[in-house]
Design a protein around this motif. Structure first.
Motif, PDB file in Angstrom:
ATOM      1  N   MET A 225       4.059  -4.730 -20.812  1.00  0.00           N
ATOM      2  CA  MET A 225       4.042  -3.888 -21.647  1.00  0.00           C
ATOM      3  C   MET A 225       5.614  -3.175 -21.887  1.00  0.00           C
ATOM      4  O   MET A 225       5.779  -2.094 -23.114  1.00  0.00           O
ATOM      5  CB  MET A 225       3.454  -2.732 -21.255  1.00  0.00           C
ATOM      6  N   LEU A 226       7.203  -4.006 -21.427  1.00  0.00           N
ATOM      7  CA  LEU A 226       8.590  -3.112 -21.612  1.00  0.00           C
ATOM      8  C   LEU A 226       8.751  -3.699 -22.334  1.00  0.00           C
ATOM      9  O   LEU A 226       9.777  -3.481 -23.139  1.00  0.00           O
ATOM     10  CB  LEU A 226       9.212  -3.661 -20.293  1.00  0.00           C
ATOM     11  N   GLY A 227       8.879  -4.573 -22.870  1.00  0.00           N
ATOM     12  CA  GLY A 227       8.820  -5.819 -23.993  1.00  0.00           C
ATOM     13  C   GLY A 227       8.378  -5.160 -25.444  1.00  0.00           C
ATOM     14  O   GLY A 227       7.751  -5.343 -25.316  1.00  0.00           O
ATOM     15  N   ARG A 228       8.989  -6.263 -26.463  1.00  0.00           N
ATOM     16  CA  ARG A 228       8.735  -6.267 -27.618  1.00  0.00           C
ATOM     17  C   ARG A 228       8.140  -6.670 -27.939  1.00  0.00           C
ATOM     18  O   ARG A 228       7.602  -7.148 -28.869  1.00  0.00           O
ATOM     19  CB  ARG A 228      10.382  -6.194 -28.510  1.00  0.00           C
ATOM     20  N   GLU A 229       7.820  -8.147 -27.207  1.00  0.00           N
ATOM     21  CA  GLU A 229       6.984  -8.967 -27.782  1.00  0.00           C
ATOM     22  C   GLU A 229       4.893  -8.566 -27.815  1.00  0.00           C
ATOM     23  O   GLU A 229       4.677  -8.807 -28.391  1.00  0.00           O
ATOM     24  CB  GLU A 229       6.879 -10.415 -26.842  1.00  0.00           C
ATOM     25  N   ALA A 230       5.489  -7.426 -26.694  1.00  0.00           N
ATOM     26  CA  ALA A 230       4.108  -7.134 -27.131  1.00  0.00           C
ATOM     27  C   ALA A 230       3.621  -5.620 -27.633  1.00  0.00           C
ATOM     28  O   ALA A 230       2.556  -5.632 -28.182  1.00  0.00           O
ATOM     29  CB  ALA A 230       3.671  -6.386 -25.378  1.00  0.00           C
TER      30      ALA A 230
ATOM     31  N   LEU B  58      13.876  -2.782 -18.376  1.00  0.00           N
ATOM     32  CA  LEU B  58      14.359  -1.467 -18.537  1.00  0.00           C
ATOM     33  C   LEU B  58      15.568  -1.246 -18.485  1.00  0.00           C
ATOM     34  O   LEU B  58      15.567  -0.602 -19.099  1.00  0.00           O
ATOM     35  CB  LEU B  58      13.798  -1.829 -16.585  1.00  0.00           C
ATOM     36  N   VAL B  59      16.510  -2.106 -18.723  1.00  0.00           N
ATOM     37  CA  VAL B  59      18.172  -2.033 -19.203  1.00  0.00           C
ATOM     38  C   VAL B  59      17.803  -2.029 -20.450  1.00  0.00           C
ATOM     39  O   VAL B  59      18.501  -0.949 -21.567  1.00  0.00           O
ATOM     40  CB  VAL B  59      19.243  -2.941 -18.493  1.00  0.00           C
ATOM     41  N   GLN B  60      17.195  -2.593 -21.370  1.00  0.00           N
ATOM     42  CA  GLN B  60      17.156  -2.549 -22.556  1.00  0.00           C
ATOM     43  C   GLN B  60      16.301  -0.901 -22.821  1.00  0.00           C
ATOM     44  O   GLN B  60      16.934  -0.393 -24.310  1.00  0.00           O
ATOM     45  CB  GLN B  60      15.921  -3.843 -23.271  1.00  0.00           C
ATOM     46  N   LEU B  61      15.354  -0.913 -22.521  1.00  0.00           N
ATOM     47  CA  LEU B  61      14.707   0.096 -22.724  1.00  0.00           C
ATOM     48  C   LEU B  61      15.192   1.695 -22.956  1.00  0.00           C
ATOM     49  O   LEU B  61      15.757   2.744 -23.595  1.00  0.00           O
ATOM     50  CB  LEU B  61      13.369   0.789 -22.192  1.00  0.00           C
ATOM     51  N   LEU B  62      17.001   1.427 -21.397  1.00  0.00           N
ATOM     52  CA  LEU B  62      16.650   2.772 -21.099  1.00  0.00           C
ATOM     53  C   LEU B  62      18.130   3.219 -22.244  1.00  0.00           C
ATOM     54  O   LEU B  62      18.398   3.679 -23.277  1.00  0.00           O
ATOM     55  CB  LEU B  62      17.409   2.883 -20.159  1.00  0.00           C
ATOM     56  N   VAL B  63      18.592   1.686 -23.000  1.00  0.00           N
ATOM     57  CA  VAL B  63      19.804   1.280 -23.912  1.00  0.00           C
ATOM     58  C   VAL B  63      19.527   1.988 -25.228  1.00  0.00           C
ATOM     59  O   VAL B  63      19.210   2.969 -25.933  1.00  0.00           O
ATOM     60  CB  VAL B  63      19.933   0.046 -24.467  1.00  0.00           C
TER      61      VAL B  63
ATOM     62  N   GLN C 286       5.730   1.515 -23.376  1.00  0.00           N
ATOM     63  CA  GLN C 286       6.484   1.346 -22.613  1.00  0.00           C
ATOM     64  C   GLN C 286       7.368   2.307 -21.830  1.00  0.00           C
ATOM     65  O   GLN C 286       7.088   2.044 -20.202  1.00  0.00           O
ATOM     66  CB  GLN C 286       7.565   1.038 -23.645  1.00  0.00           C
ATOM     67  N   LEU C 287       7.166   3.406 -22.125  1.00  0.00           N
ATOM     68  CA  LEU C 287       7.343   4.428 -21.053  1.00  0.00           C
ATOM     69  C   LEU C 287       6.684   4.784 -19.671  1.00  0.00           C
ATOM     70  O   LEU C 287       7.271   5.540 -18.412  1.00  0.00           O
ATOM     71  CB  LEU C 287       8.171   6.051 -21.874  1.00  0.00           C
ATOM     72  N   ALA C 288       5.533   4.844 -20.544  1.00  0.00           N
ATOM     73  CA  ALA C 288       4.202   4.712 -19.401  1.00  0.00           C
ATOM     74  C   ALA C 288       4.265   4.060 -17.776  1.00  0.00           C
ATOM     75  O   ALA C 288       4.186   3.786 -17.331  1.00  0.00           O
ATOM     76  CB  ALA C 288       2.587   5.286 -20.048  1.00  0.00           C
TER      77      ALA C 288
END
Length: 234
Positions: A181-186, A222-227, A193-195
């Motif tokens: 769920m964190l990734g763009r592919e989904a 997670l690093v990508q989401l943080l950025v 993503q934050l949940a």
């Protein structure tokens, strides 16, 4: 918002055992009465509205009525006092029984569980004991909508606050779909993503879950989401 007059509320409640279409109208009216003021919530609980609404979650109730009953309970559970009343009325095992992947109505059932865990002291343990963790884990898959996955992940975040809950979530194989769920592919919405990230953070604090999360590929995501979610000047 002014409290709903007790006489009007009792008239609404008197229709709960009638034809399903009328029941749906009653529940919609109750939802409108419950948002957003605590005064209306207090009146609804004081009028003993919750037990008959919980009864509508029964398996012999039409699915549309179950859907609207769960929606109402999700709203009412955002008030701490009412969340305790909902749990005491037996709503938690009923909501867990109705969880099933592939139906958009699960957003209200999982949201109700999430709000009960968030606002009702001790409800998280009751939700886990009712068998919610495996059912919520199944809702994290790509077959569920973003709204359903958000509600399921949010509910699991509260259940992950204890060692026992965190271990049960890992045992239910909930970590891999949450990492996905964190990734763009989904293609999830940012809130989804934050949940997922919040739930993984709670899980990582217990036992060997941090190693399992890392092995599932969460760190670069997670690093990508943080950025992506950080302000430009950070």
């Amino acid at each position: 918002m002014a409290a709903l007059p007790i006489g009007n509320l009792k008239k609404l409640l008197s229709r709960l055992d009638e034809h399903p279409e009328q029941v749906l109208g009653t529940l919609r009216a109750l939802c409108c009465a419950a948002v957003p003021g605590a005064d209306s919530l207090a009146v609804i609980s004081a009028a003993v509205a919750i037990p008959p609404v919980v009864k509508l979650l029964g398996l012999d109730t039409p699915s549309k009525v179950q859907h609207n009953a769960a929606e109402l309970l999700a709203v009412l559970a955002m008030h701490p006092d009412v969340a305790s009343i909902i749990a005491a009325a037996g709503a938690i095992p009923q909501l867990v029984k109705l969880l099933e992947p592939g139906f958009e109505s699960e957003v209200h059932r999982s949201a109700a569980l999430n709000n009960l865990a968030m606002f009702g002291a001790g409800n998280a343990a009751s939700i886990a004991a009712a068998g919610a963790i495996p059912a919520l884990a199944l809702l994290l898959g790509p077959g569920s909508s973003d709204n359903v996955r958000f509600s399921a992940a949010s509910a699991l975040a509260f259940l992950a606050n204890t060692e026992e809950g965190a271990l049960a979530i890992a045992a239910a194989d909930a970590i891999p779909p949450m990492v996905q769920m964190l990734g763009r592919e989904a293609r999830p919405q940012p809130l989804v993503q934050l949940a997922a990230a919040g739930t993984l953070a709670n899980l990582a604090a217990h036992h060997d879950n941090a190693d399992i999360i890392a092995a599932a590929g969460a760190i670069p995501l997670l690093v990508q989401l943080l950025v992506e979610t950080s302000p430009p000047d950070v």
